[in-house]
Design an enzyme around this catalytic site. Structure first.
Site, PDB file in Angstrom:
ATOM      1  N   ARG A  26       0.821  -1.218   0.000  1.00  0.00           N
ATOM      2  CA  ARG A  26       0.000   0.000   0.000  1.00  0.00           C
ATOM      3  C   ARG A  26       0.854   1.268   0.000  1.00  0.00           C
ATOM      4  O   ARG A  26       0.459   2.287   0.557  1.00  0.00           O
ATOM      5  CB  ARG A  26      -0.961   0.027   1.192  1.00  0.00           C
ATOM      6  CG  ARG A  26      -2.072  -1.009   1.118  1.00  0.00           C
ATOM      7  CD  ARG A  26      -3.214  -0.627   2.059  1.00  0.00           C
ATOM      8  NE  ARG A  26      -3.940  -1.828   2.488  1.00  0.00           N
ATOM      9  CZ  ARG A  26      -4.109  -2.188   3.747  1.00  0.00           C
ATOM     10  NH1 ARG A  26      -3.600  -1.460   4.728  1.00  0.00           N
ATOM     11  NH2 ARG A  26      -4.782  -3.270   4.048  1.00  0.00           N
ATOM     12  N   ARG A  30      -3.416   6.082   0.306  1.00  0.00           N
ATOM     13  CA  ARG A  30      -3.988   7.217   1.018  1.00  0.00           C
ATOM     14  C   ARG A  30      -3.002   7.974   1.891  1.00  0.00           C
ATOM     15  O   ARG A  30      -3.286   9.094   2.320  1.00  0.00           O
ATOM     16  CB  ARG A  30      -5.161   6.737   1.880  1.00  0.00           C
ATOM     17  CG  ARG A  30      -6.387   6.355   1.073  1.00  0.00           C
ATOM     18  CD  ARG A  30      -7.445   5.724   1.942  1.00  0.00           C
ATOM     19  NE  ARG A  30      -7.044   4.392   2.409  1.00  0.00           N
ATOM     20  CZ  ARG A  30      -7.741   3.669   3.267  1.00  0.00           C
ATOM     21  NH1 ARG A  30      -8.860   4.148   3.780  1.00  0.00           N
ATOM     22  NH2 ARG A  30      -7.323   2.471   3.629  1.00  0.00           N
ATOM     23  N   ARG A  39      -6.855  11.142  -6.970  1.00  0.00           N
ATOM     24  CA  ARG A  39      -8.062  10.331  -6.881  1.00  0.00           C
ATOM     25  C   ARG A  39      -9.311  11.145  -6.550  1.00  0.00           C
ATOM     26  O   ARG A  39     -10.415  10.588  -6.509  1.00  0.00           O
ATOM     27  CB  ARG A  39      -7.889   9.270  -5.777  1.00  0.00           C
ATOM     28  CG  ARG A  39      -7.211   7.975  -6.152  1.00  0.00           C
ATOM     29  CD  ARG A  39      -8.139   6.902  -6.687  1.00  0.00           C
ATOM     30  NE  ARG A  39      -9.477   6.891  -6.148  1.00  0.00           N
ATOM     31  CZ  ARG A  39      -9.854   6.292  -5.016  1.00  0.00           C
ATOM     32  NH1 ARG A  39      -8.967   5.639  -4.297  1.00  0.00           N
ATOM     33  NH2 ARG A  39     -11.099   6.333  -4.619  1.00  0.00           N
ATOM     34  N   ASP A  75      -6.830  -3.215  -7.287  1.00  0.00           N
ATOM     35  CA  ASP A  75      -7.492  -3.776  -6.110  1.00  0.00           C
ATOM     36  C   ASP A  75      -7.752  -5.246  -6.378  1.00  0.00           C
ATOM     37  O   ASP A  75      -7.943  -5.654  -7.537  1.00  0.00           O
ATOM     38  CB  ASP A  75      -8.811  -3.061  -5.823  1.00  0.00           C
ATOM     39  CG  ASP A  75      -9.383  -3.469  -4.469  1.00  0.00           C
ATOM     40  OD1 ASP A  75      -9.029  -2.819  -3.459  1.00  0.00           O
ATOM     41  OD2 ASP A  75     -10.147  -4.451  -4.424  1.00  0.00           O
ATOM     42  N   TYR A 150     -14.707 -12.681   0.597  1.00  0.00           N
ATOM     43  CA  TYR A 150     -15.517 -11.520   0.222  1.00  0.00           C
ATOM     44  C   TYR A 150     -16.794 -11.943  -0.493  1.00  0.00           C
ATOM     45  O   TYR A 150     -17.881 -11.410  -0.240  1.00  0.00           O
ATOM     46  CB  TYR A 150     -14.718 -10.581  -0.682  1.00  0.00           C
ATOM     47  CG  TYR A 150     -13.743  -9.692   0.061  1.00  0.00           C
ATOM     48  CD1 TYR A 150     -14.175  -8.781   1.009  1.00  0.00           C
ATOM     49  CD2 TYR A 150     -12.373  -9.759  -0.206  1.00  0.00           C
ATOM     50  CE1 TYR A 150     -13.292  -7.964   1.684  1.00  0.00           C
ATOM     51  CE2 TYR A 150     -11.472  -8.952   0.468  1.00  0.00           C
ATOM     52  CZ  TYR A 150     -11.940  -8.053   1.410  1.00  0.00           C
ATOM     53  OH  TYR A 150     -11.053  -7.251   2.085  1.00  0.00           O
TER      54      TYR A 150
END
Length: 343
Positions: A26, A30, A39, A75, A150
């Site tokens: 990552r 962010r 983004r 992702d 998921y």
């Protein structure tokens, strides 16, 4: 220096390196203000289909931190979206699936992934590698168990009760589900490799919820299938899971060249559990980066000391960069590891 001779790829092959290579899971995300700006106003899954944006985001941490490898910005649910599943990534929640898979009829929604379904990835990987020069690009995918979790739960889960109920209660359906996901994942990785990725990482984020016997019986065959399916490409294969201290030997057994280790097990002990023949990646606790710089260096030094006798070590965090991490802390950490391990 060529990409093939880069410190990262040399470490993956357990060859001598000029310094311990560093990258962060990552790292493109962010924690970077430039990422948030790029983004702004663009949904996560939409951003993954825009080659120019993917290229910019993938390159940002390489420019800022001087890391030894880039990791492709995407992702793990992108291939599932590409085959037509109704899912989205909700901010603050994660992937959410509109119709969870609970029965055999639901398998029909999992059609094979075709390279043409993800042409934007081929385009983006080519653009990224053209910009990276001698810096390698790591492609990645979610492992079958984590994708299945998921799909069965319908989103993130603390206890994975629906997933485990299916795994225990209908082992035939479970095996077929993971086998389909293994084929989808293998195609997703192959497309990235064929477009120019120099290594790949298989993320099994949730598999630490399983006991070793359950992993061996119900997960190992599918993960092994993915890793074996891309072996002919000749690029290093990294296998990483969270909370997998009891599974480290099995993660290596699945066919990895490099086993990623979270922060719970020291690297020298991890090497004993994994066994010979594989490099290790890790494993500073991501939360340490919120401590003062001197403490970060001390803790990073402990990681390097534990890895001192390993024939192949890639420095990384024990999981992904936390969103509120100070980017300067990452930049300082890269410089520290490079200087401390310069040979």
């Amino acid at each position: 220096m060529t990409v093939t001779d880069s410190p990262f790829l040399r470490a993956c092959r357990r060859e001598p390196v000029p310094h311990t290579p560093v990258w962060f899971m990552r790292q493109a995300g962010r924690s970077l203000p430039e990422y948030r700006k790029a983004r702004q106003g663009i949904a996560m899954l939409d951003s993954c289909t825009r080659p120019e944006l993917v290229t910019e985001i993938t390159l940002q941490p390489v420019r800022r931190h001087n890391v030894d490898a880039a990791v492709y910005f995407s992702d793990i649910v992108v291939p599932l979206k590409a085959i037509g599943l109704d899912l989205d990534i909700k901010p603050g929640v994660g992937p959410v699936v509109a119709e969870p898979i609970r029965g055999r009829a639901d398998l029909e929604r999992l059609r094979p992934l075709e390279p043409d379904d993800i042409g934007y990835i081929t385009e983006a990987v080519r653009m990224v590698t053209a910009e990276l020069g001698e810096t390698p690009l790591i492609g990645f995918a979610g492992a079958p168990f984590t994708l299945a979790s998921y799909l069965v739960e319908g989103g993130p889960s603390r206890n994975h009760e629906h997933t485990k109920a299916l795994m225990y209660g209908d082992p035939g359906l479970w095996a077929d589900l993971l086998d389909r996901l293994a084929d989808i994942t293998a195609t997703f990785l192959s497309v990235q490799i064929e477009a120019g990725a120099s290594a790949v990482q298989l993320f099994d984020s949730w598999v630490g919820a399983l006991a070793p016997a359950d992993y061996r019986r119900a997960v190992l065959p599918a993960s092994s299938k993915v890793l074996a399916s891309v072996a002919h490409h000749g690029v290093p294969r990294i296998h990483f899971g969270v909370g997998t201290g009891e599974l480290l030997g099995l993660l290596g057994e699945a066919g990895a060249d490099v086993v990623g280790v979270d922060w719970r097990v020291p690297l020298d002990e991890a090497a004993r559990r994994v066994g010979p023949g594989m490099a290790l990646q890790g494993n500073l606790d991501p939360a340490v980066l919120f401590a003062p710089p001197q403490v970060v260096e001390e803790e990073a030094g402990r990681v390097l000391d534990a890895a001192a006798d390993l024939p192949g070590h890639i420095f990384n965090l024990g999981h992904g960069v936390l969103p509120d991490t100070d980017p300067d802390a990452l930049t300082r950490l890269v410089a520290y590891v490079h200087e401390r391990t310069a040979r």
